[in-house]
Write an enzyme that holds these catalytic residues in place. Structure first.
Site, PDB file in Angstrom:
ATOM      1  N   ASP B  25       5.807   6.232  -8.062  1.00  0.00           N
ATOM      2  CA  ASP B  25       4.898   5.279  -7.435  1.00  0.00           C
ATOM      3  C   ASP B  25       4.984   4.005  -8.268  1.00  0.00           C
ATOM      4  OD1 ASP B  25       2.831   3.705  -6.551  1.00  0.00           O
ATOM      5  OD2 ASP B  25       1.254   5.208  -6.841  1.00  0.00           O
ATOM      6  N   LYS B  87       4.821  -6.753  -8.568  1.00  0.00           N
ATOM      7  CA  LYS B  87       5.057  -6.184  -7.239  1.00  0.00           C
ATOM      8  C   LYS B  87       4.691  -7.191  -6.146  1.00  0.00           C
ATOM      9  CE  LYS B  87       3.956  -1.989  -4.584  1.00  0.00           C
ATOM     10  NZ  LYS B  87       3.200  -0.715  -4.656  1.00  0.00           N
ATOM     11  N   GLU B 184       3.777   4.508   1.125  1.00  0.00           N
ATOM     12  CA  GLU B 184       2.736   5.078   0.268  1.00  0.00           C
ATOM     13  C   GLU B 184       1.708   5.918   1.025  1.00  0.00           C
ATOM     14  OE1 GLU B 184       1.594   1.548  -1.847  1.00  0.00           O
ATOM     15  OE2 GLU B 184       3.451   1.561  -2.999  1.00  0.00           O
ATOM     16  N   ASP B 206      -5.393   2.785   2.311  1.00  0.00           N
ATOM     17  CA  ASP B 206      -4.775   2.696   0.986  1.00  0.00           C
ATOM     18  C   ASP B 206      -4.910   1.287   0.429  1.00  0.00           C
ATOM     19  OD1 ASP B 206      -3.148   2.628  -1.232  1.00  0.00           O
ATOM     20  OD2 ASP B 206      -1.353   3.381  -0.230  1.00  0.00           O
TER      21      ASP B 206
END
Lengths: 172, 622
Positions: B25, B87, B184, B206
């Site tokens: 992850d 990210k 994800e 999420d």
């Protein structure tokens, strides 16, 4: 003659689908050809899996949507329902124009409720057309009438899509 | 280290040897690695027992690179060489970034993906991410005690093609073989679904450090079918921190801050936010470099008032995803919360209110994604799992379109189409003798090209010269199971394949990647030739092994004696090529073997399918 998506899923080439038979056949096939099943395989096999899984998805997408399913069925019977709109009645076109006007009015007024009401109205018309299609294609074998009905259904589907997009835009 | 452990296939792999594959992850704030060992998935901690690796990388002047807690501890004293939350910069151009983010880094880039200026020179977000991945790879290798088959790396479901490609490039730079990019929320659903054996339609909400995803999935007899995804790839916990930070400046009447002080106050803002997940109020204390003391008290109610707008922004994608799935709230059987930011009570309350049910939080929201990724990696590596056969059917999050006349887009692949998906489109030439054309592919839902994201320009060359309008060039847009687009083109009347060159708008070209690989060798003390040999040898071994195992399950009827003999020959010559350690020879022999393995591939696949459907010859449909 095009490849039969019905044959790909071992289904009878009919407009009406029984229960979840398409979903089950699709899942069975996808489980065999999905690229995840070949993550360790040689590149040749991976390419083949990609291509087959793509075909399976395309076939499922086509058979899942009634208008596309009817068109595919007609093309297997040698009837071209893609082109034209020749068989569409003036009354139907008039109604479409009215609905389009309602859509643009509701959009201009940012009237969410009006959009939802229009959606319901159009969805009822779509349900009518599906019943007619089943009658033409599965019961009476009247492909010409079926092709005309598909044309109408495509108009109605496009309108429903645009209504949904308009709702989404209002929410954003 | 076993750089070139070339063994005879068949010897190297005992029949039931476990093949280690990992799930990663790669998060905005923290990253994790997990693997299935002894039948169950577990997060792999570092030597000190720490499970999380802060996604922070620090470049030092002596060429060293610190990653994780070490780097995080230095971000206040060395703000510009200590990079966090990269990210959010993956596959992004300068113009994409909001003001606060631009201030947090020294950015440089005229066009394409942003670059970060550090003491070690300019670094792309891809290279920074690769440093994080390298640390996780080494952690996994040490913890599992062997070389890895590959990795499943998770990405936000709403990541576009450029962001996905950037993630895959980072893995390649880190020396990881990517088995799959996995969304994800889908990974989290795997962690929940398989362990708790639920059936029905689930929503996964999420909210991570920098991205928000909502995913609607149907679970039926081991098939996870994603019905719709939506989200915002620039909305996450970081934005909540930023609002607290802004409030702090206002309360303390501070206007200008040094970069170090900015980092310090942001850190305090995050601490306060985390504290308020369990407490009603949080004390904030900081001593700025000017000597000024900031001493504030933040109440939970104040935080909720400040961030109500952010919370509301997550609900729009939720409604859109439900509509795309053709469902209402009543059709949802369960809601799962994922991502560290969902620990905030206000989010739990809002989600519960909207879905009219309590969300499930029984798997740690920070670990569900990596656990799901590890389970998927284990299955892709070919290990048998206790939960039997299962399958993930994921979708493309954003529509793909082409630029047409007048700056408008023509949609070719609709959002939420199940992957893999392909569409063919015919083009023609408009000038006599025209041999090249350019196709601009964009991603997004808007009508105008300018409102969508530019993905790439594909240059088609080698179109046979014909009179204007006579050439019919069929261009195939294929999106694979990773959600990545590739384009191929063929002129229909002559059958000539056009060559396609990609000019990614925000990605890295193959030349960029090659240069970065080259660059990293100087640090790794591994010269380019060795690296190339290593990559080719690994690939050749994978090929030999896969064909070897395919032949073991072979039915006698699959291959003719001649086909079998030439396949055996090609395998032997590849084995000999491996012994010579000549990268070019290995590559050429591997290509030959791959070519010869096609009939085997086709018959194997037909056989697999005919078990499911009596008598189907499926490869007719390929």
């Amino acid at each position: 003659m095009p490849q039969s998506y019905f044959a790909l899923f071992s289904l009878e080439p009919r407009f009406a689908l029984r229960g979840e038979q398409l979903d089950i056949a699709y899942r069975t096939l996808a489980a065999q050809v999905h690229p995840d099943r070949y993550a360790n395989a040689a590149p040749a096999e991976q390419r083949l899996a990609l291509s087959l899984a793509t075909s399976a998805n395309e076939a499922y997408r086509t058979l899942k949507r009634p208008a596309l399913r009817a068109q595919h069925l007609l093309s297997l019977r040698g009837v071209d329902s893609i082109d034209g709109g020749a068989g569409i009645s003036p009354a139907f076109l008039l109604e479409q124009m009215e609905w389009r006007e309602l859509l643009s009015d509701a959009q201009a007024a940012r009237d969410f409720t009006a959009l939802l009401q229009l959606g319901d109205l159009v969805r009822r018309r779509a349900a009518d057309l599906l019943q007619q299609l089943e009658l033409h294609l599965d019961v009476n074998g009247n492909d010409a009438a079926g092709a005309r009905t598909v044309q109408q259904l495509l108009f109605v589907d496009k309108l429903l899509f645009d209504i949904d997009e308009a709702c989404a835009l209002l929410e954003a | 280290m076993g750089l070139l452990n070339i063994a005879e296939p068949g010897q190297s792999q005992a029949p039931h040897q476990h093949r280690f594959a990992i799930g990663i992850d790669l998060g905005t704030t923290n990253s994790l690695v997990a693997a299935v060992r002894d039948g169950s998935a577990a997060v792999l901690p570092d030597e000190d027992g720490m499970r999380l690796l802060p996604s922070v990388v620090r470049y030092l002047d002596d060429g060293r690179i610190e990653v994780g807690y070490d780097a995080k501890h230095h971000q206040i004293i060395d703000p510009f060489n200590t990079l966090s939350s990269v990210k959010r910069l993956m596959g992004r151009g300068l113009a994409d970034l909001p003001e606060p983010q631009r201030r947090a880094y020294r950015l440089g880039s005229a066009s394409g993906m942003v670059q970060l200026q550090t003491i070690a020179g300019a670094r792309s977000p891809v290279e920074v991410s690769a440093e994080i991945l390298k640390v996780l790879r080494v952690r996994a290798e040490q913890s599992l005690g062997g070389e890895l088959v590959g990795a499943v790396i998770t990405v936000p479901a709403y990541f576009d093609d450029a962001q996905r490609q950037a993630t895959k490039d980072a893995a390649r730079l880190a020396g990881l073989h990517v088995l799959r990019l996995l969304n994800e929320p889908t990974a989290a659903a795997v962690a929940y679904g398989l362990e708790r054996a639920g059936e029905g339609v689930f929503a996964v909400y999420d909210l991570g450090g920098g991205t928000f995803d909502i995913s609607i999935l149907r679970l039926t007899r081991g098939v996870f079918e994603v019905l719709a995804v939506n989200g915002d790839s620039a909305l996450g916990g970081d934005d909540f921190d930023q609002l607290i930070y802004d409030w702090m400046l206002l309360q303390a009447s501070v206007t200008t801050l040094s970069p170090s002080d900015q980092r310090l106050l942001l850190q305090q803002a995050r601490k306060a936010k985390e504290c308020l997940s369990t407490q009603q109020e949080a004390d904030i204390f900081a001593r700025l470099s000017s000597g000024l003391r900031v001493n504030l008290q933040l109440e939970r109610a104040t935080l909720e008032r400040l961030t109500a707008g952010l919370l509301a922004r997550t609900m729009t994608p939720v409604r859109k995803a439900l509509r795309d799935a053709g469902l209402t709230v009543a059709g949802i059987d369960g809601v799962v919360l994922v991502g560290g930011a969902t620990r905030m009570p206000a989010i739990r309350r809002a989600v519960a209110e909207y879905f009219r049910r309590e969300p499930r939080i029984d798997v740690d929201p920070e670990e569900a994604v990596v656990i799901g990724a590890a389970i998927q990696a284990n299955a892709l590596a070919g290990n048998r799992s206790s939960s039997g056969d299962w399958l993930l059917l994921d979708v493309i999050p954003l529509s793909l379109g082409l630029e047409t006349m007048g700056g408008l887009t023509e949609r070719i692949i609709a959002r939420n189409s199940t992957l893999p998906v392909a569409r063919a489109q015919d083009f023609t030439t408009f000038k006599d003798g025209q041999t090249a054309m350019s196709i601009h592919v964009v991603q997004g839902e808007r009508e105008r090209v300018a409102d969508c994201r530019s993905l790439a320009r594909f240059e088609l060359r080698g179109i046979p010269p014909l009179v204007a309008g006579a050439a019919r060039i069929r261009v195939c847009f294929q999106v694979d199971a990773d959600g990545l687009l590739s384009v191929s083109a063929r002129e229909q009347s002559t059958g000539v394949a056009a060559s396609v060159t990609v000019k990614p708008s925000y990605g890295l070209s193959d030349t960029d990647i090659a240069a970065m690989l080259q660059d990293s060798h100087t640090h790794a003390a591994l010269d380019a030739q060795m690296r190339s040999l290593h990559e080719h040898a690994l690939e050749a071994e994978r090929l030999l092994e896969s064909i070897h195992s395919a032949l073991q399950t072979e039915d006698d009827s699959w291959l003719s004696d001649a086909e079998r003999a030439s396949l055996d020959d090609a395998m032997s010559s590849l084995r000999r090529a491996l012994e010579t350690r000549d990268a070019d020879r290995i590559r050429v022999s591997a290509q030959a073997l791959n070519q010869l393995s096609r009939p085997l591939a086709a018959r194997r696949m037909d056989s697999a399918v005919s078990k499911a459907f009596a008598g189907r010859r499926l490869t007719d449909f390929a």
